[in-house]
Enzyme design. Structure first.
Site, PDB file in Angstrom:
ATOM      1  N   GLY A  19       0.827  -1.112  -0.058  1.00 27.64           N
ATOM      2  CA  GLY A  19      -0.063   0.034  -0.043  1.00 27.64           C
ATOM      3  C   GLY A  19       0.961   1.271  -0.062  1.00 27.64           C
ATOM      4  N   TRP A  61       2.244   1.595  -3.510  1.00 19.65           N
ATOM      5  CA  TRP A  61       1.221   1.846  -4.492  1.00 19.65           C
ATOM      6  C   TRP A  61       1.340   3.532  -4.549  1.00 19.65           C
ATOM      7  CZ3 TRP A  61      -3.047   5.260  -3.543  1.00 19.65           C
ATOM      8  CH2 TRP A  61      -3.772   5.170  -4.562  1.00 19.65           C
ATOM      9  N   HIS A  62       1.388   4.293  -3.265  1.00 15.37           N
ATOM     10  CA  HIS A  62       1.495   5.639  -3.344  1.00 15.37           C
ATOM     11  C   HIS A  62       2.589   6.345  -4.334  1.00 15.37           C
ATOM     12  CE1 HIS A  62      -1.371   5.090  -0.068  1.00 15.37           C
ATOM     13  NE2 HIS A  62      -1.877   6.460  -0.481  1.00 15.37           N
ATOM     14  N   GLY A  63       3.652   5.725  -4.243  1.00 14.38           N
ATOM     15  CA  GLY A  63       4.971   6.225  -5.057  1.00 14.38           C
ATOM     16  C   GLY A  63       5.894   5.412  -5.115  1.00 14.38           C
ATOM     17  N   PHE A  97       0.132  10.636  -7.050  1.00 11.89           N
ATOM     18  CA  PHE A  97       0.265   9.096  -6.703  1.00 11.89           C
ATOM     19  C   PHE A  97      -0.467   8.375  -8.160  1.00 11.89           C
ATOM     20  CE2 PHE A  97      -0.598  11.140  -2.328  1.00 11.89           C
ATOM     21  CZ  PHE A  97       0.955  11.156  -2.233  1.00 11.89           C
TER      22      PHE A  97
END
Length: 502
Positions: free
Chosen positions: A318, A321-323, A502
């Site tokens: 997770g 996933w943001h960056g 993102f």
């Protein structure tokens, strides 16, 4: 194109609303084309080139979903499972190439990179289409017509920064829209849009001005204890109001077209533990990670050790996933660690306390004190954990963390030094931070405010005034109201929403 830009408020949105009214009772194809065309134009305002990538992804996912559904219905389970794997790997590979390839090349010591531009919203529409494909395989949904699927992905209120919508969330509303039976809710749309504009332009963006100054200071490898503390507070509030503003605007725009989007944000800073925080922050991402990663990994069905391992794995992914940066991985690891500690606390300590200490009538003051202390502990952790999320790099995060614990002197002396060294004035910033915390902890949420306004509106039902206000021709008045309010709020350059990156 941003929801808070004049071109959106004063040109795009009025034209879409007008087209929605004109196209009533014109047929399913025309209505679907309206949603698809508006989404295409909205995305194309950022990049026509990457619009082609998005459209190719949509067509490929739609085609393979039809094949999966056919094989599942016919009982060709192995063939369907193979196609599912191909679809999931294909979607994630597209995301990996554009978002993570350069990151991994650098991490493994390669000197050259591709320097690919990250396509807008690729993280969101990739997860959305993966969820759709999996749901088709699970026979939870049936593939719709191509235009309806396109309108599902390209629905512009949620296209670029969420919520991550499941097809079953909006399938009925999309069908009602196609048949011109959608119930437009201006009583919900207008307050959500105005609240979202206020959060973004009056609170989040002013905090962003200070953070831009702080980043210039940090770029030369310096900081001060007071600057680090203010950075942590300002970023935690900026992200909160920026993200919740987008969620409010998405909900409002959805209601303006008669399509209800899922709530994605529900006052997470009022949480009393880290698990509750994740039930209220980026709700649809948490749902996706739970339904399509955590539960398939085994969830909490196995041993406690396996449950904790699943939690940490999900939070690491997770975070990534943001960056594509180690700061996001560290942020995910911190939250994974916090969730494991909370699970251990529930499994051992809390059960032990409840076993040996019994309250027949638990005093109210004890509950309030316990909840208050738990909230302070949770929010303190969340704000400190935002540091690597903000810096994106581990070394800068360590610099800020170490700085705040070396604080000495008084606030006035340190504030003067901040101004003399870097030209940063903190007076207005402190007012914005105080306002932010006041709104977070001591005022109703957006949803409560909108619910109150709807109750007041319904109390007038049956009156002549009510009949006039809900007449479709009043759109000619409501649209300028939103436009004028937006214009009065836009007092300077408009910053992009943080979740766009993102």
């Amino acid at each position: 194109m941003l929801f808070v830009e004049p071109v959106f408020l004063f040109v795009f949105l009025p034209l879409v609303m007008l087209a929605e009214r004109i196209s009533r009772n014109t047929g399913v194809t025309t209505r679907s084309t309206l949603l698809v065309t508006s989404g295409i134009l909205f995305y194309a305002a950022w990049s026509w080139k990457y619009l082609c990538l998005l459209l190719i992804a949509i067509v490929c996912n739609f085609g393979i979903s039809k094949l999966i559904h056919h094989d599942v219905v016919k009982g060709n389970v192995n063939q369907a499972k193979l196609l599912l794997c191909v679809a999931v790997v294909g979607n994630l590979s597209l995301l990996a190439i554009f978002k993570y390839l350069d990151f991994f090349l650098i991490s493994f010591g390669f000197n050259s990179t591709l320097n690919l531009i990250l396509p807008l919203a690729i993280s969101f529409y990739t997860f959305q289409q993966v969820a759709y494909i999996v749901d088709v395989y699970r026979q939870e949904i049936k593939p719709p017509a191509l235009m309806k699927y396109c309108s599902f992905i390209l629905f512009f209120p949620q296209l670029v920064a969420g919520p991550i919508v499941n097809f079953k969330d909006v399938s009925r509303d999309l069908s009602q829209f196609e048949k011109s039976r959608n119930l437009v809710r201006y009583d919900l749309a207008i307050p959500y849009i105005l609240i979202g504009l206020g959060k973004k332009l009056l609170i989040a963006d002013p905090l962003g001005v200070f953070l831009a100054q702080q980043q210039l200071v940090m770029s030369i490898g310096e900081t001060t204890p007071l600057l680090s503390i203010l950075t942590i507070l300002a970023y935690g509030l900026q992200l909160y109001f920026d993200f919740s503003a987008y969620g409010d605007l998405a909900l409002g725009l959805g209601f303006a077209l008669g399509i209800r989007l899922p709530i994605n944000f529900d006052s997470p800073y009022k949480s009393v533990n880290i698990a509750e925080f994740w039930r209220k922050w980026h709700i649809t991402l948490g749902r996706f990670l739970r339904d399509y990663l955590y539960i398939p990994l085994g969830g909490s069905r196995g041993s406690l050790k396996r449950t904790l391992l699943n939690l940490i794995t999900v939070m690491l992914l997770g975070g990534l996933w943001h960056g594509a940066a180690w700061g996001y991985v560290l942020w995910g690891a911190l939250h994974g660690f916090a969730l494991t500690l909370y699970q251990l606390y529930k499994h051992f300590i809390r059960n032990l306390i409840h076993k040996h200490i019994k309250f027949t009538n638990k005093p109210l003051w004890l509950t309030q004190t316990s909840n208050g202390l738990s909230n302070v502990l949770t929010v303190s952790f969340v704000f400190l954990a935002w540091v690597p999320f903000y810096t994106e790099g581990v070394s800068d995060a360590l610099m800020i963390w170490s700085s705040i614990f070396s604080y000495d002197g008084n606030v006035i002396v340190n504030a003067n030094a901040l101004y003399e060294l870097y030209g940063i004035e903190i007076g207005e910033l402190l007012l914005n931070i105080t306002l932010g915390f006041t709104l977070v902890f001591f005022t109703p949420t957006s949803h409560e405010l909108v619910s109150y306004s709807v109750r007041q509106w319904k109390s007038m039902e049956g009156s002549f005034f009510y009949s006039v206000l809900r007449h479709p021709l009043m759109l000619a008045i409501y649209t300028p109201i939103v436009m004028i309010a937006g214009k009065s709020l836009i007092v300077g350059p408009v910053a992009a929403f943080l979740y766009f990156q993102f």
